[in-house]
Design an enzyme around this catalytic site. Structure first.
Site, PDB file in Angstrom:
ATOM      1  N   HIS A  24      -5.979  -3.417  -5.614  1.00 20.16           N
ATOM      2  CA  HIS A  24      -5.581  -4.172  -4.431  1.00 20.16           C
ATOM      3  C   HIS A  24      -5.995  -3.475  -3.145  1.00 20.16           C
ATOM      4  O   HIS A  24      -5.525  -3.829  -2.073  1.00 20.16           O
ATOM      5  CB  HIS A  24      -4.072  -4.412  -4.439  1.00 20.16           C
ATOM      6  CG  HIS A  24      -3.610  -5.284  -5.560  1.00 20.16           C
ATOM      7  ND1 HIS A  24      -2.281  -5.600  -5.778  1.00 20.16           N
ATOM      8  CD2 HIS A  24      -4.299  -5.898  -6.555  1.00 20.16           C
ATOM      9  CE1 HIS A  24      -2.174  -6.374  -6.853  1.00 20.16           C
ATOM     10  NE2 HIS A  24      -3.384  -6.564  -7.334  1.00 20.16           N
ATOM     11  N   ASP A  78      -2.998  -2.351  -9.109  1.00 18.18           N
ATOM     12  CA  ASP A  78      -2.303  -2.474  -7.827  1.00 18.18           C
ATOM     13  C   ASP A  78      -3.077  -1.674  -6.785  1.00 18.18           C
ATOM     14  O   ASP A  78      -4.280  -1.484  -6.941  1.00 18.18           O
ATOM     15  CB  ASP A  78      -0.848  -2.005  -7.970  1.00 18.18           C
ATOM     16  CG  ASP A  78       0.092  -2.729  -7.019  1.00 18.18           C
ATOM     17  OD1 ASP A  78      -0.121  -2.634  -5.795  1.00 18.18           O
ATOM     18  OD2 ASP A  78       1.046  -3.392  -7.483  1.00 18.18           O
TER      19      ASP A  78
END
Length: 500
Positions: free
Chosen positions: A320, A297
């Site tokens: 991310h 993430d």
């Protein structure tokens, strides 16, 4: 004596005169429409705005909270020297002079990776917390299995938490304490503590990930523990620790002030769900420096209530990217201000630097600078997404949103995997304002050109900007003409933006 008293009166008169002049100048400035950067309704001048950011940031009030300062204050510097002495002692196995060492082994910790050492850690912590100049020691070369635990303060002065070994969480979610569903290692109520030692914090997250609704879509979505949480603390320093395979987030700083994270390494598989590396919430004056993060993430996520967050020399990937948000979910109010990134390498990531908000929210994100970033094989290096929707069902268009303003992307170079290297998707009802792209150079890995996509993003480009960002200037609402806007609104289906 009278001459001295007269001098003082003269000084007071001069001081009052200067204050009066400053008040008059401020009134004239306000009347002329040049308000504080970030105020609504101001007609921002490009030169003034660029000058504001040219020397490293700060806001128009002169607070300078984005200026980078590598040194601690005098008191903090002395604490760093003491912590260094503890580190040197740990390497040489000689007790530090004047330190009260509390070893978890002395309180019955087995350190074999299978026996539950939670109670031993709690007993050792109670003792260490009661002593001045204490060192809470987790020895190296051993593996301590610890369940959900709260290291609560306040403690006596100059606490050092020396983690040299490995602290590992129970593997089975069924073993988890139901009274602590979202926390594993919680450090709360500490002032001036040092958490360090070169050890490992291992969340044993694989079975938690398998039960995530993002992996198994038949599962109900629910939270999982954060590996390490610093909550309601002041002046805490964390350095030279490795966190890996967290159940969800790895390290969270919440409701805290003046926290510094340095030399932290975070590792988790790129398909591990919701495993943010470092997460900041409801905190101010947070510094993140020299950290290496690769997760499934966001490498770093900055959420509601965060002010004066500084990041420097960050290595991110996979993951991310480095994100502000998400903000405004469920119609909530959010506020983030004074975020600065100076120096990062982001590779093999879905995003580079990003701001993400949900429709329907309220509040603001302002005074943000992302600078000196090298991206390598990143889908979308620069993103503002006011239509963020990480949900199973589509998100419908709404008229309110978190306002995004005074954001600079400066000296961002490298390669993008997708044609839309720069994506500025702002709300029609609450457009982004004062968005600046300066010295940008992005291409596909094969050398092909990429593009900038704007919707309702107002601002300008400065210096060399590749791909071109003319859409920041061309219309009141991004690059769309009023006719195109009206047609787009009529034809727009419910928005379904999953995680970029």
């Amino acid at each position: 004596m009278e001459a001295i008293g007269g001098g003082r009166r003269g000084t007071r008169i001069v001081g009052l005169f200067l204050v009066l002049v400053m008040v008059i100048m401020a009134a004239v400035k306000t009347a002329s429409g040049h308000g504080v950067a970030g105020d609504e309704g101001g007609d921002h001048d490009h030169e003034r705005f660029l000058k504001l950011w040219a020397d490293g940031g700060g806001d128009a009030r002169g607070e300078g909270y984005l200026n980078w300062d590598d040194d601690d204050d005098e008191e903090g510097g002395h604490d760093e020297e003491a912590a260094d002495r503890v580190m040197s002692w740990a390497a040489s196995c000689r007790p530090p002079t004047g330190r009260n060492v509390v070893n978890v082994d002395s309180f019955g910790a087995a350190g074999d990776g299978s026996v539950d050492d939670t109670e031993a850690f709690l007993d050792a912590w109670k003792k260490a917390c009661s002593l001045n100049d204490a060192v809470f020691l987790v020895p190296g070369g051993r593996r301590y299995k610890v369940g959900a635990i709260k290291f609560m303060g306040p403690c006596k002065n100059r606490m050092v938490i020396q983690i040299q070994g490995t602290i590992v969480a129970p593997e089975e979610p069924s073993e988890w304490d139901p009274t602590s569903p979202r926390l594993w290692l919680l450090f709360s109520g500490l002032a001036g503590a040092r958490i360090q030692g070169g050890g490992v914090i291992d969340g044993s997250g694989s079975k938690w990930w398998a039960n995530s609704c993002k992996i198994d879509h038949s599962m109900q979505c629910k939270g999982a523990p954060t590996a390490m949480t610093i909550d309601s603390c002041r002046g805490v320093r964390v350095r030279n620790l490795r966190l890996q395979n967290a159940q969800q987030m790895h390290l969270t700083v919440s409701r805290s002030r003046d926290v510094r994270l340095a030399g932290v390494r975070v590792e988790a598989p790129e398909d591990s769900p919701n495993t943010d590396g470092i997460h900041v919430a409801d905190s101010s004056a947070v510094t993140i420096q020299g950290c290496r993060i690769g997760t499934g993430d966001d490498c770093i996520s900055i959420s509601n209530g965060s002010f004066a967050v500084r990041m420097k020399d960050i290595e991110c990937g996979p993951g991310h990217g480095i994100s502000i948000g998400s903000l405004g979910q469920g119609g909530s109010y959010a506020a983030v201000e004074g975020v600065a990134l100076d120096g990062a390498r982001i590779s093999r990531a879905q995003n580079g630097v990003r701001i993400k908000t949900w429709q329907g929210g309220a509040g603001y994100v302002r005074n943000v600078r992302f600078a000196n970033v090298l991206v390598d094989d990143v889908d979308h290096p620069i993103v503002i997404d006011q239509f963020y929707c990480d949900a199973r069902s589509p998100c419908h268009n709404q008229t309110s949103n978190v306002r995004v303003s005074n954001v600079m992307f400066r000296n961002i170079t490298g390669t993008a995997r997708q044609p839309e290297a720069i994506r500025l998707a702002c709300s029609d009802a609450v457009p982004c304002s004062d968005i600046v792209l300066s010295d940008i150079n992005l291409l596909r890995e094969d050398g092909a050109e990429v593009q900038t996509i704007c919707n309702c993003a107002k601002g300008f480009d400065n210096g060399r900007v590749r791909p071109a960002a003319d859409c920041l200037r061309t219309s009141p609402c991004g690059g769309m003409s009023p006719a195109d806007e009206a047609m787009d609104k009529e034809a727009a289906p419910p928005v379904r933006h999953t995680e970029l």
